[in-house]
Design an enzyme around this catalytic site. Structure first.
Site, PDB file in Angstrom:
ATOM      1  CG  HIS A 280      -0.309   0.021   2.512  1.00 27.60           C
ATOM      2  ND1 HIS A 280       0.359  -1.053   3.029  1.00 27.60           N
ATOM      3  CD2 HIS A 280      -0.207   1.008   3.437  1.00 27.60           C
ATOM      4  CE1 HIS A 280       0.844  -0.739   4.218  1.00 27.60           C
ATOM      5  NE2 HIS A 280       0.512   0.512   4.494  1.00 27.60           N
TER       6      HIS A 280
ATOM      7  CB  CYS B 228     -29.299  -0.760 -14.467  1.00 32.16           C
ATOM      8  SG  CYS B 228     -29.251   0.967 -14.989  1.00 32.16           S
TER       9      CYS B 228
END
Ligand SMILES: Cc1cc2nc3c(=O)[nH]c(=O)nc-3n(C[C@H](O)[C@H](O)[C@H](O)COP(=O)(O)O)c2cc1C
Length: 189
Positions: free
Chosen positions: A73, A159
């Site tokens: 990270h 969608c």
């Protein structure tokens, strides 16, 4: 010794548009850019780690607790020339705007020296999710931090509805990355 390739950190969050991101990654590696990927657990439900590793030649970073990658990270934030969250979900944008660091994308964002190197986000979501005051407030918060928000497209959404929220098309995305990193590619020649 050949010069180092320009380095792109490509961070995927969990949208159906992850398949378009894979196309862009393929094109970018072919263009001479070294790409490493980061994926949220939700992103890995849309595309497999094997696909991302196959496209880039490097394992995907998806868990800060992965053995052997304890400091990735930080390390990946130092390694890259450009970071691109693509697709950027509503959830991830809201988490970045809040400065949360309990997943790899959030931790990398906070470790990124944003005044020195560009961090881009490419939103992809349903039009109502993009227009929601929570999402808009996050985008408005991220921009003055130095984050570049790539325009989402307008049109048919996965969608079945229509509106703004389509992920930028891979060709347009690749073109913008090449403008940013192109001078580095040219310096290798
Ligand atoms: C089929 C499917 C498609 C989705 N597509 C999107 C999307 O395009 N954009 C979005 O913001 N969320 C989308 N979601 C919801 C996110 O996956 C969900 O909010 C998830 O928690 C995001 O996590 P992450 O931001 O950590 O990746 C979708 C969910 C499903 C099941």
């Amino acid at each position: 010794m050949p010069a180092a390739k320009p380095r792109l950190l490509f961070l995927l969050s969990g949208s159906i548009a992850c398949y378009k991101a894979c196309h862009a990654i393929s094109r970018l590696t072919q263009a001479g850019i070294e790409v490493r990927t980061v994926a949220t657990p939700a992103a890995l439900r849309f595309v497999g780690g094997a696909t991302l590793e196959g496209l880039t030649g490097s394992p995907v970073f998806s868990d800060v607790w992965t053995e052997g990658r304890a400091m990735d990270h930080i390390n990946l934030a130092r390694w890259a020339d450009l970071a691109l969250v693509c697709p950027a979900t509503a959830n991830t944008l809201n988490r970045l705007a809040a400065g949360l660091a309990d997943d790899p994308i959030g931790a990398l964002f906070l470790a990124w020296e944003i005044q020195q190197k560009p961090w881009w986000v490419a939103p992809a979501m349903n039009h109502a999710m993009l227009a929601h005051p929570a999402t808009q407030a996050s985008l408005a918060r991220l921009r003055p931090m130095g984050v570049r928000v790539l325009d989402a497209g307008n049109g048919a959404l996965a969608c079945g509805e229509t509106g703004e929220g389509r992920l930028i098309e891979p060709e347009a995305l690749v073109a913008q990355v090449l403008v940013e990193l192109g001078p580095r590619i040219a310096r290798q020649v």
